[in-house]
Scaffold this motif. Structure first.
Motif, PDB file in Angstrom:
ATOM      1  N   LYS A 124      69.793   9.817  -0.774  1.00  0.00           N
ATOM      2  CA  LYS A 124      69.430  11.104  -0.185  1.00  0.00           C
ATOM      3  C   LYS A 124      67.915  11.184   0.018  1.00  0.00           C
ATOM      4  O   LYS A 124      67.134  10.723  -0.805  1.00  0.00           O
ATOM      5  CB  LYS A 124      69.932  12.255  -1.044  1.00  0.00           C
ATOM      6  N   ARG A 125      67.507  11.791   1.136  1.00  0.00           N
ATOM      7  CA  ARG A 125      66.092  11.958   1.439  1.00  0.00           C
ATOM      8  C   ARG A 125      65.672  13.419   1.496  1.00  0.00           C
ATOM      9  O   ARG A 125      64.486  13.707   1.553  1.00  0.00           O
ATOM     10  CB  ARG A 125      65.784  11.292   2.791  1.00  0.00           C
ATOM     11  N   LEU A 126      66.628  14.320   1.553  1.00  0.00           N
ATOM     12  CA  LEU A 126      66.277  15.734   1.567  1.00  0.00           C
ATOM     13  C   LEU A 126      65.549  16.105   0.279  1.00  0.00           C
ATOM     14  O   LEU A 126      65.850  15.580  -0.792  1.00  0.00           O
ATOM     15  CB  LEU A 126      67.536  16.601   1.704  1.00  0.00           C
ATOM     16  N   ASP A 127      64.605  17.022   0.391  1.00  0.00           N
ATOM     17  CA  ASP A 127      63.872  17.476  -0.789  1.00  0.00           C
ATOM     18  C   ASP A 127      64.832  18.044  -1.828  1.00  0.00           C
ATOM     19  O   ASP A 127      65.829  18.693  -1.492  1.00  0.00           O
ATOM     20  CB  ASP A 127      62.852  18.556  -0.403  1.00  0.00           C
ATOM     21  N   GLU A 128      64.499  17.827  -3.088  1.00  0.00           N
ATOM     22  CA  GLU A 128      65.387  18.251  -4.165  1.00  0.00           C
ATOM     23  C   GLU A 128      65.601  19.766  -4.188  1.00  0.00           C
ATOM     24  O   GLU A 128      66.680  20.245  -4.559  1.00  0.00           O
ATOM     25  CB  GLU A 128      64.835  17.774  -5.508  1.00  0.00           C
ATOM     26  N   TRP A 129      64.595  20.515  -3.766  1.00  0.00           N
ATOM     27  CA  TRP A 129      64.740  21.979  -3.788  1.00  0.00           C
ATOM     28  C   TRP A 129      65.842  22.440  -2.830  1.00  0.00           C
ATOM     29  O   TRP A 129      66.476  23.475  -3.072  1.00  0.00           O
ATOM     30  CB  TRP A 129      63.427  22.683  -3.460  1.00  0.00           C
ATOM     31  N   ILE A 130      66.098  21.671  -1.783  1.00  0.00           N
ATOM     32  CA  ILE A 130      67.148  22.044  -0.829  1.00  0.00           C
ATOM     33  C   ILE A 130      68.511  21.995  -1.502  1.00  0.00           C
ATOM     34  O   ILE A 130      69.349  22.889  -1.331  1.00  0.00           O
ATOM     35  CB  ILE A 130      67.094  21.128   0.401  1.00  0.00           C
ATOM     36  N   TYR A 131      68.737  20.960  -2.294  1.00  0.00           N
ATOM     37  CA  TYR A 131      69.995  20.871  -3.039  1.00  0.00           C
ATOM     38  C   TYR A 131      70.076  21.961  -4.105  1.00  0.00           C
ATOM     39  O   TYR A 131      71.138  22.555  -4.327  1.00  0.00           O
ATOM     40  CB  TYR A 131      70.127  19.492  -3.684  1.00  0.00           C
ATOM     41  N   ALA A 132      68.963  22.218  -4.785  1.00  0.00           N
ATOM     42  CA  ALA A 132      68.952  23.272  -5.792  1.00  0.00           C
ATOM     43  C   ALA A 132      69.256  24.629  -5.155  1.00  0.00           C
ATOM     44  O   ALA A 132      69.978  25.452  -5.727  1.00  0.00           O
ATOM     45  CB  ALA A 132      67.591  23.302  -6.494  1.00  0.00           C
ATOM     46  N   ASN A 133      68.710  24.855  -3.974  1.00  0.00           N
ATOM     47  CA  ASN A 133      68.959  26.091  -3.237  1.00  0.00           C
ATOM     48  C   ASN A 133      70.435  26.214  -2.885  1.00  0.00           C
ATOM     49  O   ASN A 133      71.034  27.294  -3.011  1.00  0.00           O
ATOM     50  CB  ASN A 133      68.104  26.075  -1.963  1.00  0.00           C
ATOM     51  N   PHE A 134      71.052  25.105  -2.486  1.00  0.00           N
ATOM     52  CA  PHE A 134      72.452  25.116  -2.082  1.00  0.00           C
ATOM     53  C   PHE A 134      73.393  25.327  -3.266  1.00  0.00           C
ATOM     54  O   PHE A 134      74.316  26.143  -3.209  1.00  0.00           O
ATOM     55  CB  PHE A 134      72.774  23.797  -1.371  1.00  0.00           C
ATOM     56  N   PHE A 135      73.147  24.610  -4.360  1.00  0.00           N
ATOM     57  CA  PHE A 135      74.057  24.687  -5.508  1.00  0.00           C
ATOM     58  C   PHE A 135      73.788  25.889  -6.401  1.00  0.00           C
ATOM     59  O   PHE A 135      74.659  26.300  -7.165  1.00  0.00           O
ATOM     60  CB  PHE A 135      73.993  23.395  -6.319  1.00  0.00           C
ATOM     61  N   GLY A 136      72.584  26.442  -6.354  1.00  0.00           N
ATOM     62  CA  GLY A 136      72.314  27.682  -7.060  1.00  0.00           C
ATOM     63  C   GLY A 136      71.923  27.514  -8.507  1.00  0.00           C
ATOM     64  O   GLY A 136      71.491  26.444  -8.946  1.00  0.00           O
ATOM     65  N   ASN A 137      72.057  28.597  -9.258  1.00  0.00           N
ATOM     66  CA  ASN A 137      71.613  28.638 -10.650  1.00  0.00           C
ATOM     67  C   ASN A 137      72.293  27.560 -11.483  1.00  0.00           C
ATOM     68  O   ASN A 137      73.458  27.240 -11.294  1.00  0.00           O
ATOM     69  CB  ASN A 137      71.921  30.007 -11.256  1.00  0.00           C
ATOM     70  N   TYR A 176      62.449  26.610  -9.210  1.00  0.00           N
ATOM     71  CA  TYR A 176      62.147  26.637  -7.783  1.00  0.00           C
ATOM     72  C   TYR A 176      61.976  28.084  -7.326  1.00  0.00           C
ATOM     73  O   TYR A 176      62.735  28.965  -7.716  1.00  0.00           O
ATOM     74  CB  TYR A 176      63.278  26.000  -6.978  1.00  0.00           C
ATOM     75  N   ASN A 177      60.980  28.302  -6.496  1.00  0.00           N
ATOM     76  CA  ASN A 177      60.867  29.574  -5.793  1.00  0.00           C
ATOM     77  C   ASN A 177      61.323  29.314  -4.366  1.00  0.00           C
ATOM     78  O   ASN A 177      60.544  28.843  -3.525  1.00  0.00           O
ATOM     79  CB  ASN A 177      59.431  30.092  -5.825  1.00  0.00           C
ATOM     80  N   PHE A 178      62.603  29.575  -4.103  1.00  0.00           N
ATOM     81  CA  PHE A 178      63.158  29.220  -2.807  1.00  0.00           C
ATOM     82  C   PHE A 178      62.495  29.978  -1.672  1.00  0.00           C
ATOM     83  O   PHE A 178      62.353  29.446  -0.566  1.00  0.00           O
ATOM     84  CB  PHE A 178      64.672  29.461  -2.805  1.00  0.00           C
ATOM     85  N   THR A 179      62.086  31.214  -1.937  1.00  0.00           N
ATOM     86  CA  THR A 179      61.424  31.996  -0.890  1.00  0.00           C
ATOM     87  C   THR A 179      60.161  31.296  -0.411  1.00  0.00           C
ATOM     88  O   THR A 179      59.920  31.185   0.798  1.00  0.00           O
ATOM     89  CB  THR A 179      61.076  33.401  -1.400  1.00  0.00           C
ATOM     90  N   ASP A 180      59.373  30.806  -1.335  1.00  0.00           N
ATOM     91  CA  ASP A 180      58.144  30.101  -0.957  1.00  0.00           C
ATOM     92  C   ASP A 180      58.448  28.835  -0.177  1.00  0.00           C
ATOM     93  O   ASP A 180      57.808  28.539   0.841  1.00  0.00           O
ATOM     94  CB  ASP A 180      57.313  29.764  -2.202  1.00  0.00           C
ATOM     95  N   TYR A 181      59.421  28.052  -0.646  1.00  0.00           N
ATOM     96  CA  TYR A 181      59.781  26.816   0.048  1.00  0.00           C
ATOM     97  C   TYR A 181      60.292  27.107   1.459  1.00  0.00           C
ATOM     98  O   TYR A 181      59.942  26.416   2.419  1.00  0.00           O
ATOM     99  CB  TYR A 181      60.842  26.059  -0.743  1.00  0.00           C
ATOM    100  N   ILE A 182      61.137  28.119   1.573  1.00  0.00           N
ATOM    101  CA  ILE A 182      61.705  28.449   2.876  1.00  0.00           C
ATOM    102  C   ILE A 182      60.630  28.975   3.816  1.00  0.00           C
ATOM    103  O   ILE A 182      60.574  28.594   4.997  1.00  0.00           O
ATOM    104  CB  ILE A 182      62.860  29.457   2.711  1.00  0.00           C
ATOM    105  N   ASN A 183      59.766  29.831   3.319  1.00  0.00           N
ATOM    106  CA  ASN A 183      58.681  30.351   4.162  1.00  0.00           C
ATOM    107  C   ASN A 183      57.772  29.226   4.645  1.00  0.00           C
ATOM    108  O   ASN A 183      57.313  29.224   5.800  1.00  0.00           O
ATOM    109  CB  ASN A 183      57.870  31.395   3.400  1.00  0.00           C
ATOM    110  N   GLU A 184      57.510  28.266   3.775  1.00  0.00           N
ATOM    111  CA  GLU A 184      56.689  27.129   4.179  1.00  0.00           C
ATOM    112  C   GLU A 184      57.397  26.311   5.263  1.00  0.00           C
ATOM    113  O   GLU A 184      56.764  25.860   6.232  1.00  0.00           O
ATOM    114  CB  GLU A 184      56.400  26.239   2.971  1.00  0.00           C
ATOM    115  N   ALA A 185      58.713  26.128   5.119  1.00  0.00           N
ATOM    116  CA  ALA A 185      59.469  25.386   6.123  1.00  0.00           C
ATOM    117  C   ALA A 185      59.464  26.112   7.462  1.00  0.00           C
ATOM    118  O   ALA A 185      59.354  25.488   8.526  1.00  0.00           O
ATOM    119  CB  ALA A 185      60.905  25.175   5.642  1.00  0.00           C
TER     120      ALA A 185
END
Length: 308
Positions: free
Chosen positions: A201-214, A3-12
């Motif tokens: 769960k309905r939240l996008d999977e990248w959101i959980y990945a962002n929260f839990f980290g590496n 995941y590129n969290f920066t890209d996902y967050i910027n898009e959000a």
């Protein structure tokens, strides 16, 4: 999956700015805008009080008018933990504004900031909330507050963090990171919370990945199980009020039904209330309406009077 969290967050951020036709939404914090400072201009307050070592570990504290005889201290306390999928939002946002009603009822009203992903990952925000509660209690004399009458509110991701921080304070979880055990609260108010990673769960999977980290998801299965507040419920949980919209399109209402059932079965049905609101979406204005907020404060005060 990488995941590129920066890209996902910027898009959000861009999608939120477009949705609300608001070009001033430029950061993740802006996705829930701050209150207009004019709203609190005449309220006695302390802003950006540091309660921990991280830059984001700050709180805003709003005091009732002690000149009003109906608001004599020591005061009960209302603490807000904002939502935002663990990566956006800010303290003293427009969502906090309705809770200033508590000042009229003699409450000290506090809005917490915590470190959001990807700047910090689970369980850092949980640890911060527990430290914040201990910090508030340590200032009981200075702020003229009652440390035994603290109500903690959370919405969405904030409801998850709020529940987990409170319930886990009784089970020894994360005790290596939180030296004080003085972080239990009197009442919990949990709105449209994300309480169990494994339930609809309905939240996008990248959101959980962002929260839990590496290492997500293959190396984090134990943390995902322990991140469920229901795993830490004991018979001594605080009185808990759950509200969730039946038409929530972001977090299924079954999440709140699940936590209600766990608390009811372990602590008893007198320790928990569940309200499922018809035709009510995620973060719906129906919940933030004065009539509902008024009802919430009445329940907090009823519980306080019943417990004392």
């Amino acid at each position: 999956m990488e995941y590129n969290f920066t890209d996902y967050i910027n898009e959000a951020i861009q999608n939120t700015a477009s949705l609300f036709h608001n070009d001033s939404i430029k950061t993740a914090k802006d996705m829930i805008p701050a209150m207009n400072p004019e709203r609190t201009k005449n309220i006695r307050k302390l802003l950006n009080v540091s309660y921990g070592e991280q830059e984001d570990a700050k709180m805003d504290v709003y005091f009732p008018d002690d000149r009003d005889s109906t608001c004599a201290g020591p005061h009960p306390v209302f603490v807000e933990v904002h939502g935002g999928a663990w990566y956006f939002g800010q303290k003293s946002s427009i969502e906090f504004e309705p809770f200033l009603l508590g000042l009229e009822k003699g409450f000290i009203c506090i809005s917490l900031e915590y470190t959001m992903a990807p700047d910090g990952h689970y369980p850092l925000p949980v640890i911060q909330i527990r430290k914040a509660i201990a910090f508030i209690k340590a200032h009981a004399s200075e702020w003229n507050l009652d440390p035994d009458r603290i109500a903690l509110w959370g919405g969405s991701a904030g409801a998850h963090l709020t529940a987990l921080a409170t319930f886990s304070s009784q089970t020894g979880y994360l005790s290596d990171f939180v030296k004080s055990d003085d972080n239990f609260v009197h009442t919990l108010i949990l709105w449209y919370g994300c309480f169990n990673y494994f339930i609809e769960k309905r939240l996008d999977e990248w959101i959980y990945a962002n929260f839990f980290g590496n290492g997500y998801p293959t190396e984090k299965i134990t943390e995902r199980i322990l991140s469920n507040p229901g795993a830490h419920v004991t018979p001594k949980v605080p009185y808990t009020i759950l509200q969730h919209g039946l038409t929530d399109g972001l977090v299924p209402y079954q999440q709140s039904v699940y936590l209600y059932d766990v608390i009811k079965n372990i602590a008893g049905e007198d320790r928990v209330v569940l309200e499922l609101v018809p035709e009510c979406d995620h973060a719906d204005q129906k919940l933030f309406a004065r009539s509902n907020v008024e009802k919430m404060f009445e329940r907090i005060m009823d519980n306080t009077n019943h417990s004392t």
